[in-house]
Scaffold this active site. Sequence first.
Site, PDB file in Angstrom:
ATOM      1  CE1 TYR A 136     -39.424  70.346  -9.200  1.00 51.42           C
ATOM      2  CE2 TYR A 136     -40.125  68.280 -10.213  1.00 51.42           C
ATOM      3  CZ  TYR A 136     -40.004  69.084  -9.102  1.00 51.42           C
ATOM      4  OH  TYR A 136     -40.467  68.644  -7.889  1.00 51.42           O
ATOM      5  CE  LYS A 140     -36.888  67.417  -6.075  1.00 53.79           C
ATOM      6  NZ  LYS A 140     -37.031  68.250  -4.816  1.00 53.79           N
TER       7      LYS A 140
END
Length: 338
Positions: A136, A140
Amino acid sequence: GRSCTVIGGSGFLGQHMVEQLLAKGYRVNVFDIQQSFEREQVTFYLGDLCDKEALLPALQGVSVVFHCASPAPSSDNRELFYKVNFLGTKTVIAACREARVQKLVLTSSASVVFEGTDIKNGSEDLPYAQKPIDYYTETKILQEKEVLSANDPDNDFLTTAIRPHGIFGPRDPQLVPILIQAAQSGKMKFIIGDGKNLVDFTYVENVVHGHILAAEKLHKDSPLCGKAFHITNDEPIPFWTFMSRILTGLDYDPPKYHIPYWLAYYLALLLALLLALLRPLVTIKATFTPMRVALAGTFHYYSCERAKRAMGYRPVVSLDEAIARTVQSYPSLRRARA
Ligand SMILES: NC(=O)C1=CN([C@@H]2O[C@H](COP(=O)(O)OP(=O)(O)OC[C@H]3O[C@@H](n4cnc5c(N)ncnc54)[C@H](OP(=O)(O)O)[C@@H]3O)[C@@H](O)[C@H]2O)C=CC1
Ligand SMILES: CC(C)CCC[C@@H](C)[C@H]1CC[C@H]2C3=C(CC[C@]12C)[C@@]1(C)CCC(=O)[C@@H](C)[C@@H]1CC3
């Protein structure tokens, strides 16, 4: 200039963004994959941000776009993270340009520089993590790079990124509920390490304040163009003190036994290995993971001096007040006394 679209406006941060923007007199559109509330003053556009044609109507006639949509980190879906956070953000940029939006403010994360080892008062000059703590976060990083490099003053398109850390507050579906669930199942007995590691937990209203200031101070030749900014409560607190204050605030006992950091880390690693071996037979999601041990047992707090200088940022709600308001907002999670 006071018209905006909040992409991800149905989420935890997004809803608070919408509330403060309305209070400041903005005209607000929300673009999200789901509609979580209804308000007369808000126009909803439902769709997937990866679909430019779905996005475009939501961006017509607005000057600022706040992009705070992302799949939940807990969804653990690599393909989805890449598609939404990276490819989807490219689509958001293309749609903003096509709709002649002037400013794009991205919600990034301070974790883009965190590798699971101590960061004390880290500045925005720290390099991006070579080994991010999860996939994740990897997406980002890709997302933030894409937005910052899209800054293009010559063509009247300005971009900036806000890096919050440990957002908490009323209606947060993660931190407090996960913590209370862990306490209810008897998992909150141990403090990992000596309990002195400082961490930033940032009240959601301060995060929103940082975003709105960023949009308002983002002008051609301003120091915000194409740059990222930490937004924190500016009051780092020992991780376990924060957890204990939330727990005791909701009538749960705080953890009191200490377990050495390295022991917790290797136990979590062993558990992860075991669960991976069992996966063909049964899928179990662990609460106790190496990443969480790293988050709970290391220092990770950041300086928000750059935001103070460039946009005049100061937290508007103190940590004490923020904890009190948060605890009060979860009456259903309060421990039932026998
Ligand atoms: N919470 C935290 O502590 C931190 C959060 N951040 C960042 O802040 C931002 C907001 O986080 P938070 O409010 O907690 O997250 P939420 O999950 O509460 O909100 C995100 C919103 O975006 C929606 N969404 C997801 N995918 C899409 C898509 N493809 N198209 C349109 N909408 C979509 C979600 O819908 P659905 O729920 O249906 O998926 C949800 O409504 C994120 O970018 C996150 O990375 C950064 C640092 C810390
Ligand atoms: C500051 C962070 C970037 C944001 C906090 C996110 C939280 C939802 C989790 C981060 C660390 C997590 C954690 C636990 C619960 C959820 C978090 C607070 C535990 C307390 C859950 C129970 C355990 O087994 C502990 C080892 C976990 C410690 C870390």
